[in-house]
Design a protein around this motif. Sequence first.
Motif, PDB file in Angstrom:
ATOM      1  N   VAL A  73      -6.825   4.317   0.435  1.00 29.85           N
ATOM      2  CA  VAL A  73      -7.072   3.904  -0.945  1.00 29.85           C
ATOM      3  C   VAL A  73      -7.021   2.383  -0.983  1.00 29.85           C
ATOM      4  O   VAL A  73      -5.978   1.788  -0.682  1.00 29.85           O
ATOM      5  N   ALA A  74      -8.145   1.755  -1.330  1.00 28.00           N
ATOM      6  CA  ALA A  74      -8.215   0.297  -1.386  1.00 28.00           C
ATOM      7  C   ALA A  74      -8.303  -0.152  -2.836  1.00 28.00           C
ATOM      8  O   ALA A  74      -9.136   0.345  -3.597  1.00 28.00           O
ATOM      9  N   THR A  75      -7.446  -1.077  -3.225  1.00 29.21           N
ATOM     10  CA  THR A  75      -7.424  -1.590  -4.594  1.00 29.21           C
ATOM     11  C   THR A  75      -7.606  -3.105  -4.580  1.00 29.21           C
ATOM     12  O   THR A  75      -7.466  -3.754  -3.545  1.00 29.21           O
ATOM     13  N   ALA A  76      -7.894  -3.663  -5.755  1.00 29.34           N
ATOM     14  CA  ALA A  76      -8.111  -5.110  -5.860  1.00 29.34           C
ATOM     15  C   ALA A  76      -6.867  -5.850  -6.319  1.00 29.34           C
ATOM     16  O   ALA A  76      -6.688  -7.016  -5.979  1.00 29.34           O
ATOM     17  N   GLU A 240     -10.799   9.879   7.190  1.00 28.31           N
ATOM     18  CA  GLU A 240     -11.932  10.731   6.830  1.00 28.31           C
ATOM     19  C   GLU A 240     -12.411  10.486   5.400  1.00 28.31           C
ATOM     20  O   GLU A 240     -13.544  10.831   5.052  1.00 28.31           O
ATOM     21  N   VAL A 241     -11.538   9.929   4.573  1.00 27.89           N
ATOM     22  CA  VAL A 241     -11.868   9.702   3.163  1.00 27.89           C
ATOM     23  C   VAL A 241     -11.475   8.276   2.791  1.00 27.89           C
ATOM     24  O   VAL A 241     -10.381   7.821   3.124  1.00 27.89           O
ATOM     25  N   LEU A 242     -12.384   7.579   2.104  1.00 31.26           N
ATOM     26  CA  LEU A 242     -12.096   6.244   1.586  1.00 31.26           C
ATOM     27  C   LEU A 242     -12.262   6.261   0.078  1.00 31.26           C
ATOM     28  O   LEU A 242     -13.301   6.681  -0.435  1.00 31.26           O
ATOM     29  N   ILE A 243     -11.237   5.822  -0.623  1.00 28.87           N
ATOM     30  CA  ILE A 243     -11.294   5.710  -2.081  1.00 28.87           C
ATOM     31  C   ILE A 243     -11.144   4.238  -2.441  1.00 28.87           C
ATOM     32  O   ILE A 243     -10.157   3.595  -2.066  1.00 28.87           O
ATOM     33  N   VAL A 244     -12.137   3.710  -3.129  1.00 29.47           N
ATOM     34  CA  VAL A 244     -12.111   2.314  -3.547  1.00 29.47           C
ATOM     35  C   VAL A 244     -11.886   2.278  -5.051  1.00 29.47           C
ATOM     36  O   VAL A 244     -12.781   2.619  -5.827  1.00 29.47           O
ATOM     37  N   ASP A 245     -10.676   1.918  -5.454  1.00 27.82           N
ATOM     38  CA  ASP A 245     -10.391   1.761  -6.879  1.00 27.82           C
ATOM     39  C   ASP A 245     -10.704   0.319  -7.271  1.00 27.82           C
ATOM     40  O   ASP A 245     -10.777  -0.566  -6.422  1.00 27.82           O
ATOM     41  N   GLU A 246     -10.895   0.093  -8.569  1.00 28.82           N
ATOM     42  CA  GLU A 246     -11.317  -1.223  -9.060  1.00 28.82           C
ATOM     43  C   GLU A 246     -12.566  -1.674  -8.297  1.00 28.82           C
ATOM     44  O   GLU A 246     -12.712  -2.823  -7.885  1.00 28.82           O
ATOM     45  N   ALA A 247     -13.478  -0.713  -8.103  1.00 27.40           N
ATOM     46  CA  ALA A 247     -14.626  -0.920  -7.216  1.00 27.40           C
ATOM     47  C   ALA A 247     -15.592  -1.972  -7.724  1.00 27.40           C
ATOM     48  O   ALA A 247     -16.423  -2.467  -6.954  1.00 27.40           O
ATOM     49  N   HIS A 248     -15.508  -2.331  -9.005  1.00 24.12           N
ATOM     50  CA  HIS A 248     -16.365  -3.405  -9.512  1.00 24.12           C
ATOM     51  C   HIS A 248     -16.083  -4.734  -8.824  1.00 24.12           C
ATOM     52  O   HIS A 248     -16.902  -5.651  -8.858  1.00 24.12           O
ATOM     53  N   GLU A 249     -14.922  -4.851  -8.179  1.00 18.54           N
ATOM     54  CA  GLU A 249     -14.528  -6.082  -7.496  1.00 18.54           C
ATOM     55  C   GLU A 249     -14.963  -6.121  -6.032  1.00 18.54           C
ATOM     56  O   GLU A 249     -14.863  -7.156  -5.379  1.00 18.54           O
TER      57      GLU A 249
END
Length: 665
Positions: A73-76, A240-249
């Motif tokens: 899970v990647a966040t900005a 196996e899974v990537l979740i990008v939160d705040e993806a507008h950044e």
Amino acid sequence: MSAPSGGPALSELLHAAVTAIGGTERPGQAAMADAVADAVTGGTHLLVQAGTGTGKSLGYLVPALARGERVVVATATLALQRQLVERDLPRTVEALEPLLRRRPEFATLKGRSNYLCLHRLHEGVPQEEEEGLFDPFEAAQSAGGASSRLGKDLLRLRDWSGDTESGDRDALSPGVSDRAWSQVSVSSRECLGAAKCAYGEDCFAEAARERARVAEVIVTNHALLAIDAMEGAPVLPEHEVLIVDEAHELVSRVTGAATGELTPGGVHRAVRRSARLVEEKAADAVQTAAETFERLMELALPGRLEEIPEDLGYALASLRDAARSVITELGGGRDRSPQDEDAVRKQAMAAMEHVHEVAERILEGSESDVIWCERHDRYGASLRIAPLRVAELLREKLFTERSVVLTSATLKLGGDFNGVGASLGLDPEGRAGEGAPEWRGLDVGSPFDYRRQGILYVAQHLSPPGREGSRADMLDELAELVEAAGGRTLGLFSSMRAARAAAEELRERLDIPLLLQGEETLGELIRTFAEDPRTCLFGTLSLWQGVDVPGPNCQLVVMDRVPFPRPDDPLMGARQKAVEEAGGNGFMAVAATHAALLMAQGAGRLVRSAEDRGVVAVLDPRLARARYGSFLRASMPDFWYTTDRNQVRRSLAAIDAAAEAAAAS
């Protein structure tokens, strides 16, 4: 809701997680969880817009945990990272353990420079960086020899090193300056490696990597995700899974990570680090090259360099070649002690490798790169190079080997996901070419009734903003709106100069407390704004996206103008030109999309809870009159729209009176 294979229904898992967090299931949350589960199961990709208050973190965490595969899970922002690792993940794991019959482990992983380096802390910094730890002027003012702010920060860091379990800079509160942190941290290039370092067994960065290696969920930031995509060797564990939160950044963060920079100061620091470690001939050559580069940068004009001037090209070639000679000597080794000298040599090598690589990259600059010169009043001149687009990089590195979920409150611009999708390297939805990543967009809406809770007011009677000068009619309008609202105003400005001018003007006109970005730390400003309902807060970019103040203290959000990129922004200008040369509409694809994203984020500051009421006022008539205005408005929350200034003043006065009555009751 679909059920994970052989396990409990997803609806049961979501209900358990929501209950554990202490909330109730929200509109759109179940639809999001289902869509995430479908994407992960089918190996496809999902862009999901989930408005504020949707509870989107559980909307992606629950189906990801149910799947049982490793998830990144990647966040900005730091705030969301903390929410995930300190609140959402612990409670969700606790709630799901009896249902899943396993306990998923989670960990945080960031770049090495985010962690305290015990070797730097205890063995010191390279010699040229030691200057300035104690300020002789301050020392003269105190019989006790008062230390500078930097010295005080370093003493705090030394004390903190004995208490912290993570060594993570973000866990230090209050924080320290970048300069202080640089004294006790190293980049991955500067690191000796656990096997060679005397402190390797206690290394905070290595401990974080080990926790991530065995964890099922890894929380990281966009910057490390970008580095992982660009580096030949992976930084993140396989997942196996990537979740990008705040993806507008994401695009701007990846662009930042892919941007190279050379400054005279940075080059001279690299030279000082290496000069005493190499032969005199090599040291003299790189010193001469650094001085030549500095002289040229003193004369350089800001702006894009479509071709490298001959004298600058010669200076860069000399710098590149001299740096290569120094790197060769540093890598050849000398008789030295295994610890301290190795660390100094490794740090010198890292600094010189950076100089060599950026100089070479600029000299080899292709049509896919943008090169420009910047001048800063405080930091001087710099030479920069950035990719024209990162879409191809993201398409190749992000979407080929895993299922990717990208989520934000603002992904749907102008009514669809195609603009954001294109910036990520995705073909238009439903029209992906052969072998292209398959994806779909989903808008799960918002729990808020925007048309009932908010008004979008456009002051179409004002004069349009120009490039220079103050707008007297805009300041008059702003003062009247703030007065009608009784304060309670977040002012979002296109530049700090505009924010400062407005603050100075309104401080003279109104007897209302007014906070200005830059006069105090951002956290302290937001805290004060949230505590005092009569206060206004004015500022620029970070306020457009970084303020979460529900309740009556933020009932008026003002934007001084449509936030198009600066006309002289070299990178944005180059991207716009490239779209036009390919036959597209560069203004809409680049400038209008940039503005739409910021305006959607800025308008989102108004309604943060179901009880919030207020007005978003845009003091730029182009939003009502220009052809692109409908695109920008369609990107914002669906507020009730008006250009009637008298109606808005009456509404603000009524909202203010209701807030006062509620506070008094």
